[in-house]
Design an enzyme around this catalytic site. Structure first.
Site, PDB file in Angstrom:
ATOM      1  N   SER A   1       1.607  -9.802  -0.828  1.00  0.00           N
ATOM      2  CA  SER A   1       1.317  -8.360  -0.730  1.00  0.00           C
ATOM      3  C   SER A   1       1.628  -7.742   0.627  1.00  0.00           C
ATOM      4  O   SER A   1       1.805  -6.527   0.721  1.00  0.00           O
ATOM      5  CB  SER A   1      -0.149  -8.106  -1.089  1.00  0.00           C
ATOM      6  OG  SER A   1      -1.004  -8.901  -0.287  1.00  0.00           O
TER       7      SER A   1
ATOM      8  N   GLU B   1      -9.363   7.084   3.604  1.00  0.00           N
ATOM      9  CA  GLU B   1     -10.215   6.149   4.322  1.00  0.00           C
ATOM     10  C   GLU B   1      -9.345   4.973   4.714  1.00  0.00           C
ATOM     11  O   GLU B   1      -8.313   4.721   4.099  1.00  0.00           O
ATOM     12  CB  GLU B   1     -11.335   5.665   3.397  1.00  0.00           C
ATOM     13  CG  GLU B   1     -10.934   4.525   2.440  1.00  0.00           C
ATOM     14  CD  GLU B   1      -9.895   4.913   1.382  1.00  0.00           C
ATOM     15  OE1 GLU B   1      -9.759   6.120   1.093  1.00  0.00           O
ATOM     16  OE2 GLU B   1      -9.222   4.005   0.847  1.00  0.00           O
TER      17      GLU B   1
ATOM     18  N   LYS C   1       0.808  -1.228   0.000  1.00  0.00           N
ATOM     19  CA  LYS C   1       0.000   0.000   0.000  1.00  0.00           C
ATOM     20  C   LYS C   1       0.840   1.278   0.000  1.00  0.00           C
ATOM     21  O   LYS C   1       0.419   2.307  -0.493  1.00  0.00           O
ATOM     22  CB  LYS C   1      -0.949  -0.001   1.199  1.00  0.00           C
ATOM     23  CG  LYS C   1      -2.075  -1.012   1.012  1.00  0.00           C
ATOM     24  CD  LYS C   1      -3.261  -0.662   1.890  1.00  0.00           C
ATOM     25  CE  LYS C   1      -4.460  -1.509   1.522  1.00  0.00           C
ATOM     26  NZ  LYS C   1      -4.335  -2.901   2.007  1.00  0.00           N
TER      27      LYS C   1
HETATM   28  C1  PLP Z   1      -5.179  -3.911   1.762  1.00  0.00           C
HETATM   29  C2  PLP Z   1      -4.471  -5.163   1.455  1.00  0.00           C
HETATM   30  C3  PLP Z   1      -4.878  -6.002   0.406  1.00  0.00           C
HETATM   31  C4  PLP Z   1      -6.118  -5.750  -0.409  1.00  0.00           C
HETATM   32  O1  PLP Z   1      -6.082  -4.600  -1.209  1.00  0.00           O
HETATM   33  P1  PLP Z   1      -5.881  -4.655  -2.778  1.00  0.00           P
HETATM   34  O2  PLP Z   1      -6.190  -3.271  -3.211  1.00  0.00           O
HETATM   35  O3  PLP Z   1      -6.792  -5.689  -3.333  1.00  0.00           O
HETATM   36  O4  PLP Z   1      -4.448  -5.013  -3.012  1.00  0.00           O
HETATM   37  C5  PLP Z   1      -4.131  -7.131   0.129  1.00  0.00           C
HETATM   38  N1  PLP Z   1      -3.032  -7.450   0.852  1.00  0.00           N
HETATM   39  C6  PLP Z   1      -2.618  -6.670   1.876  1.00  0.00           C
HETATM   40  C7  PLP Z   1      -1.422  -7.090   2.653  1.00  0.00           C
HETATM   41  C8  PLP Z   1      -3.327  -5.515   2.219  1.00  0.00           C
HETATM   42  O5  PLP Z   1      -2.901  -4.761   3.248  1.00  0.00           O
END
Ligand code: PLP
Length: 395
Positions: free
Chosen positions: A377, A111, A89
């Protein structure tokens, strides 16, 4: 340049379904974004901060023991969990923070649901000397107190939203409302590839650094493209970020949504697998809604996947068949979490644990020489209590 994205549409999806009062702000943002798109100085600063602040390029890691466990292809993890603040993010938060500063906006609103985007935004605003107000549902404030503390320690103001279910959906509505009333000096820093044009495009472009790096790393280490790419989909930003640079390649792309407690009513967040097109938060996309167009309640063990909408470009990629979308339930995600922890010593966030779990099946169906790229992610520190609670109840 990008035909699919003419006038902010991806096929029939996307667009700008907002009150008249927001149109000038979105047009101003679109102009500013067009300007920086070709501004080399902007991207130099973006990439320098990526390198020295976020810690990019993140490694492409060959998970040998996880691959062996699958009994098939080699699994490669793009380590976005090693980014500063613990997830992908921050790529978007810093990109938009720089854009806000370029536009002369000194105040940022955002948000947040679980608080991950709020923390990334608070960090970017501290770094770039911008005032930061984060809207968060009161239920989420209760559930995610460490992230609330992190935001405050970095100088952000956290505003509690009491409306409706007092979670992410209401926080987005409230941030949009604040933006309308303070638009002259305020920038709305949206956290995923959702919302009205140009957000889905600009968030994707900031996150595409993930896919571009992975492509270079694959070519230099393995001399070829992967066979499959697997990523979890909440709003869809980490998935768009890793998919986008491979859209024109012969690589199959798989998005993994949250099947929660199962794909029955109100117990999942599998928007593309189970939803229908509609309008939410200024964009036309797949949605979880009832027969009257009311937004359905959602559930996932992973807070970042717990959202009834999805980015419009994903809806387009779904309908054209370019990307395949599947859903993994809470139990599968927990198994993915435990497998990666025990086999590789990496605690994944619960969101990408869905992708890890599905990737085992994908790898299983390919020969040993195959390559499966998974977007890891974020890291799992935020989720250890959830996981421990679940495991102790189960035993
Ligand atoms: C917020 C988040 C997501 C989901 O958000 P996307 O916009 O779909 O990427 C996925 N993995 C992590 C670690 C997150 O913090």
């Amino acid at each position: 340049m990008d035909k699919r994205n003419k006038r902010g549409y991806f096929g029939d999806f996307g667009g700008r379904f907002v009150p008249e009062t927001l149109m000038p702000a979105l047009e101003e943002l679109e102009r500013a974004y067009k300007e920086i798109k070709t501004n080399a100085g902007f991207w130099e600063e973006f990439h320098a901060l990526g390198r020295y602040y976020i810690g990019r390029p993140t490694p492409l890691y060959h998970a040998r023991r996880l691959s062996e466990h699958s009994g098939g292809a080699q699994i490669l993890l793009k380590r976005e969990d090693l980014c500063h603040t613990g997830a992908h993010k921050i790529n978007n938060a810093l990109g938009q923070g720089l854009l806000a500063r370029n536009m002369g906006k000194r105040r940022v609103v955002a948000e947040t649901g679980a608080g991950q985007h709020g923390v990334a935004t608070a960090a970017a605003c501290a770094l770039l000397d911008l005032e930061c107000v984060v809207f968060m549902g009161s239920v989420d404030i209760e559930r995610q107190s460490p992230n609330v503390q992190r935001m405050k320690l970095m100088g952000a103001e956290v505003r509690s939203v009491e409306a409706g279910s007092a979670t992410l959906k209401e926080a987005i509505s409230e941030a949009l409302r604040d933006w309308v009333t303070h638009v002259d000096h305020t920038y709305y820093l949206l956290g995923s590839v959702v919302g009205p044009h140009p957000y889905p495009t600009l968030v994707r472009d900031f996150q595409a650094v993930i896919g571009r790096e992975a492509r270079e790393q694959l070519m230099s280490t393995y001399g070829r493209l992967p066979d499959r790419i697997v990523a979890c989909v909440g709003g869809g930003s980490n998935a768009m970020g890793i998919f986008y640079p491979f859209l024109d390649d012969p690589v199959s792309l798989i998005g993994v949504e949250a099947a929660g407690k199962g794909l029955g009513a109100d117990t999942h967040s599998a928007t593309l697998v189970k939803g229908r097109p509609g309008v939410l938060h200024g964009t036309r996309s797949y949605l979880l809604q009832d027969a009257h167009g009311q937004i359905d309640p959602t559930h996932s063990i992973a807070p970042g996947l717990d959202y009834p909408g999805v980015g419009p470009e994903h809806s387009f990629l779904r309908d054209t068949g370019r990307v395949k979308y599947v859903a993994v339930d809470d139990a599968g995600a927990l198994e993915g979490f435990q497998l990666l922890s025990r086999l590789e010593g990496i605690l994944p966030a619960l969101e990408p644990s869905h992708a890890i779990f599905h990737a085992l099946f994908v790898a299983h169906d390919l020969p040993k020489e195959g390559l499966v790229l998974v977007n890891l992610s974020g890291r799992g520190d935020k989720d250890i209590h959830t996981v421990a609670d679940y495991l102790s109840k189960k035993i």
